[in-house]
Design a protein around this motif. Structure first.
Motif, PDB file in Angstrom:
ATOM      1  N   THR A 123      12.875   3.352   3.918  1.00  0.00           N
ATOM      2  CA  THR A 123      11.497   2.347   3.957  1.00  0.00           C
ATOM      3  C   THR A 123      11.696   1.309   3.216  1.00  0.00           C
ATOM      4  N   ILE A 124      11.239   0.123   3.713  1.00  0.00           N
ATOM      5  CA  ILE A 124      10.965  -0.838   3.005  1.00  0.00           C
ATOM      6  C   ILE A 124       9.649  -1.496   2.768  1.00  0.00           C
ATOM      7  N   LEU A 125       9.387  -1.474   1.531  1.00  0.00           N
ATOM      8  CA  LEU A 125       8.044  -1.702   1.315  1.00  0.00           C
ATOM      9  C   LEU A 125       7.817  -3.068   0.599  1.00  0.00           C
ATOM     10  N   ARG A 126       7.547  -4.339   1.344  1.00  0.00           N
ATOM     11  CA  ARG A 126       7.366  -5.629   0.866  1.00  0.00           C
ATOM     12  C   ARG A 126       6.107  -5.886   0.319  1.00  0.00           C
ATOM     13  N   HIS A 127       6.158  -6.092  -1.089  1.00  0.00           N
ATOM     14  CA  HIS A 127       5.004  -6.277  -1.697  1.00  0.00           C
ATOM     15  C   HIS A 127       4.423  -7.882  -1.686  1.00  0.00           C
ATOM     16  N   PRO A 128       3.142  -8.122  -2.026  1.00  0.00           N
ATOM     17  CA  PRO A 128       2.590  -9.370  -2.430  1.00  0.00           C
ATOM     18  C   PRO A 128       2.410  -9.699  -3.879  1.00  0.00           C
ATOM     19  N   PHE A 129       1.864 -10.646  -4.487  1.00  0.00           N
ATOM     20  CA  PHE A 129       1.785 -10.518  -5.359  1.00  0.00           C
ATOM     21  C   PHE A 129       0.715  -9.622  -5.909  1.00  0.00           C
ATOM     22  N   TYR A 130       0.658  -9.330  -7.167  1.00  0.00           N
ATOM     23  CA  TYR A 130      -0.335  -8.169  -7.741  1.00  0.00           C
ATOM     24  C   TYR A 130      -1.651  -8.899  -7.987  1.00  0.00           C
ATOM     25  N   SER A 131      -2.955  -8.336  -7.313  1.00  0.00           N
ATOM     26  CA  SER A 131      -4.119  -8.998  -7.669  1.00  0.00           C
ATOM     27  C   SER A 131      -4.358  -8.780  -9.049  1.00  0.00           C
TER      28      SER A 131
ATOM     29  N   ALA B 131       4.645   6.941   1.237  1.00  0.00           N
ATOM     30  CA  ALA B 131       5.754   6.602   2.010  1.00  0.00           C
ATOM     31  C   ALA B 131       6.903   7.651   1.407  1.00  0.00           C
ATOM     32  N   LEU B 132       7.018   8.022   0.232  1.00  0.00           N
ATOM     33  CA  LEU B 132       8.185   8.891  -0.169  1.00  0.00           C
ATOM     34  C   LEU B 132       7.574  10.382   0.222  1.00  0.00           C
ATOM     35  N   THR B 133       6.541  10.606   0.633  1.00  0.00           N
ATOM     36  CA  THR B 133       6.230  12.096   0.947  1.00  0.00           C
ATOM     37  C   THR B 133       5.773  12.396   2.585  1.00  0.00           C
ATOM     38  N   ASP B 134       5.914  11.386   3.398  1.00  0.00           N
ATOM     39  CA  ASP B 134       5.665  11.473   4.751  1.00  0.00           C
ATOM     40  C   ASP B 134       6.843  10.834   5.613  1.00  0.00           C
ATOM     41  N   ASP B 135       7.706  11.839   6.203  1.00  0.00           N
ATOM     42  CA  ASP B 135       8.711  11.284   7.004  1.00  0.00           C
ATOM     43  C   ASP B 135       8.274  10.212   8.143  1.00  0.00           C
ATOM     44  N   ALA B 136       7.056  10.128   8.606  1.00  0.00           N
ATOM     45  CA  ALA B 136       6.441   9.112   9.542  1.00  0.00           C
ATOM     46  C   ALA B 136       6.746   7.795   9.068  1.00  0.00           C
ATOM     47  N   HIS B 137       7.075   7.444   7.813  1.00  0.00           N
ATOM     48  CA  HIS B 137       7.322   6.118   7.338  1.00  0.00           C
ATOM     49  C   HIS B 137       8.908   5.791   7.186  1.00  0.00           C
ATOM     50  N   VAL B 138       9.867   6.819   7.474  1.00  0.00           N
ATOM     51  CA  VAL B 138      11.196   6.603   7.546  1.00  0.00           C
ATOM     52  C   VAL B 138      11.703   5.612   8.594  1.00  0.00           C
TER      53      VAL B 138
END
Length: 272
Positions: free
Chosen positions: A135-143, A184-191
């Motif tokens: 799973t790729i989690l593309r972040h923006p800058f932190y608020s 994302a780490l605990t739900d296979d729907a995001h794989v």
């Protein structure tokens, strides 16, 4: 078992806190460069292992027995070093028998391998080509870099200064992004998915209005032309419209609206 790398940082700690609401502590491992700095994590029942991005052999040991790995991107500023660290971590995950890897990338890394996204772009390619589920989690800058306790100075003076040109910023709170990672780490729907986790668009004039509403003291926004100083790089990006990309991915992963500007302001002024 879930391993979180670079777990001693603020983001890693938030992810582990979120994971503790979803899985038993005995199923979590914090991989850190110096285990002596995270006694608090061990006290919560999380196993602590030494895992140094610059020492690949330590990563193979740290990742052993893991089903899932959160590869938090290295803070190294040098692109070559950062890329080498990430590739070593992916190799170590493969050698350790990790089944699924989630990687914290950055918005736009899928589109370009230039500048600050160079290491992220290469890492995303390596993750996809590794043969592991991902799973790729593309972040923006932190608020949090923009909306924090320092805003009390603006409230006191009645003036909020930025060089954003009034353009929008699609930042997201570190806490929301940590929650998304835990989900994302605990739900296979995001794989097999790649997410562009943009937060709700906000502007500095809107921030001034939110400060006024939260405190009852008038705060006016003043736009400056100078993009030098500690925030200069970020202000230049905002002024050029580079931070206005919007998606609904963060809301989708969280299953709720991301933290609003008003909520972020309230927490920044009174984190208790």
């Amino acid at each position: 078992m879930i391993v979180v790398s670079a777990a001693s940082g603020a983001f890693g700690r938030l992810v582990l806190s979120e994971l503790l609401t979803r899985v038993p502590a005995g199923q979590l491992v914090a991989a850190v460069r110096d285990p002596g700095t995270v006694a608090d994590l061990a006290a919560r029942g999380i196993e602590v292992r030494r895992g140094d991005y610059d020492q690949p052999e330590s990563l193979r040991t740290a990742f052993r027995g893991a089903d899932r790995l959160l590869l938090i991107s290295s803070p190294a500023l040098d692109t070559d070093r950062r890329t080498a660290q990430h590739l070593a971590a992916i190799d170590a995950a493969t050698a350790a028998g990790v089944r699924t890897i989630a990687y914290t990338s950055f918005l736009g890394a899928d589109r370009s391998g230039d500048g600050m996204n160079a290491a992220h772009h290469s890492t995303e390619q390596a993750v996809v080509e590794s043969g592991l589920d991902y799973t790729i989690l593309r972040h923006p800058f932190y608020s949090d870099a923009f909306i924090n306790a320092g805003l009390r100075t603006a409230v006191a003076s009645g003036t909020l200064v930025s060089a954003s040109g009034g353009r929008g910023l699609n930042t997201a709170s570190r806490a929301d992004l940590a929650a998304a990672a835990a989900i994302a780490l605990t739900d296979d729907a995001h794989v097999g998915r790649a997410y562009d986790l943009a937060g709700p668009l906000w502007t500095y004039p809107q921030l001034a209005e939110a400060l006024t509403a939260a405190t009852g003291r008038p705060v006016a926004h003043h736009d400056a032309d100078d993009t030098s100083g500690p925030m200069g790089f970020l202000m230049a990006l905002a002024r050029g419209g580079a931070l206005e990309r919007q998606t609904d991915d963060l809301r989708h992963v969280l299953g709720r609206p991301p933290t609003s500007l008003e909520q972020a302001v309230a927490y920044a002024l009174d984190p208790a």
